[in-house]
Design an enzyme around this catalytic site. Structure first.
Site, PDB file in Angstrom:
ATOM      1  N   PRO A 253      15.047 -19.735  -5.931  1.00 55.21           N
ATOM      2  CA  PRO A 253      14.593 -20.740  -5.558  1.00 55.21           C
ATOM      3  C   PRO A 253      13.697 -20.914  -4.226  1.00 55.21           C
ATOM      4  CG  PRO A 253      16.863 -21.220  -5.057  1.00 55.21           C
ATOM      5  CD  PRO A 253      16.395 -19.608  -5.517  1.00 55.21           C
ATOM      6  N   CYS A 254      12.545 -20.032  -4.329  1.00 56.16           N
ATOM      7  CA  CYS A 254      11.657 -19.877  -3.524  1.00 56.16           C
ATOM      8  C   CYS A 254      10.952 -21.325  -2.817  1.00 56.16           C
ATOM      9  CB  CYS A 254      10.654 -18.711  -3.611  1.00 56.16           C
ATOM     10  SG  CYS A 254       9.631 -19.095  -5.045  1.00 56.16           S
ATOM     11  N   HIS A 255      11.050 -22.184  -4.138  1.00 52.63           N
ATOM     12  CA  HIS A 255      10.296 -23.460  -3.817  1.00 52.63           C
ATOM     13  C   HIS A 255      10.878 -24.249  -2.487  1.00 52.63           C
ATOM     14  CE1 HIS A 255      13.239 -24.010  -7.129  1.00 52.63           C
ATOM     15  NE2 HIS A 255      13.448 -25.214  -6.416  1.00 52.63           N
TER      16      HIS A 255
END
Length: 283
Positions: A247-249
């Protein structure tokens, strides 16, 4: 709550509504204004939006404020401080399920996928169409697509895995897709990715950030014990090959602003808003 139907039309309507909310959040637009912008009735928009996000457009709007983001950063920092080791061998968590992340060996890294068979499909998600690809060891890529066709998918995969054999397998990958968006606690997801040791460490740290949580590039650098490497961390975040699952967001600027995203800032807002809705709807 009704189960959302993920299709391109729904995604387009939701994306347009959220883009309007994002662009005008300082003015706090009401439901009528958003409904006019997307050419839907207030009733239909409220129903569609709540079905998709788990919260109303009004509550979603609250998740776009800087104050909300800063509060989430502080809350997540407290959780990450308790996480412990996020080294090269630690497991990650996603939606309260374990996700294993395996790194390709240095030899495999240099070989560019030579000898690997990569199967892939194109699927519709709550955040738009995606390319989903896997080897026998696990998911190696999840890319959100603006142009969801086979030529685009193969171009993306060939750029990352020039030596691999690519096999279009829409029906075979459908089961893997369902496991992502309809998780089965008895079948943890396996990820098999290609990256440097530093990138792998950053991606493992990303897996520690809980659903609905937020951190900063500086905060993530601190988590891996490299407090002066925020820029390098940002580069590693931007090279994430598996969207949503890694989950780089959930990494934003310290100011509370969203910052960039490999698959577009509008999609980042979609992802963060949807996750905020999932966590708020449980309260």
């Amino acid at each position: 709550m009704e189960t959302a139907t993920y299709d391109d039309e729904t995604y387009g309507q939701i994306a347009e509504a959220i883009a309007f909310l994002r662009q005008n959040h300082l003015d706090q637009p009401d439901l009528a204004a958003v409904a006019r912008h997307v050419h839907l009735s207030e009733y239909h928009l409220q129903r569609l939006f709540t079905q998709w996000a788990g919260i109303s457009p009004k509550r979603f709007l609250q998740s776009l404020t800087v104050d909300y983001a800063k509060a989430k950063i502080a809350e997540t920092k407290s959780l990450l401080d308790l996480t412990g080791d996020v080294g090269l061998s630690s497991p990650g968590r996603l939606h309260d399920l374990f996700v294993t992340l395996e790194a390709m060996s240095p030899g495999e890294f240099k070989a560019g996928g030579a000898g690997l068979e990569i199967r892939y499909g194109i699927h519709t998600t709550p955040f738009g169409p995606c390319l989903l690809a896997k080897t026998t060891r696990g998911i190696c890529n999840l890319h959100f697509l603006e142009t969801p066709d086979r030529a685009t998918a193969e171009h993306l995969l060939r750029a990352e895995w020039p030596g691999a054999t690519l096999v279009a397998d829409q029906s075979g990958m459908a089961g893997e897709y369902r496991r992502i968006f309809t998780p089965d606690p008895d079948r943890p997801l396996a990820l098999a990715v290609k990256g440097t040791n530093f990138q792998i460490q950053v991606w493992r740290a990303l897996l520690q950030i809980p659903l609905g949580g937020l951190t900063t590039y500086q905060g993530l650098a601190g988590v891996i014990g490299r407090p002066t490497a925020a820029r390098a961390v940002g580069n590693a975040v931007g090279r994430n090959p598996v969207g949503y699952l890694i989950p780089c967001h959930r990494v934003i600027r310290a100011s509370g602003e969203g910052g960039g995203y490999r698959w577009g800032t509008a999609r980042k807002t979609l992802l963060l808003g949807w996750e905020a809705g999932q966590t708020q709807s449980r309260i």
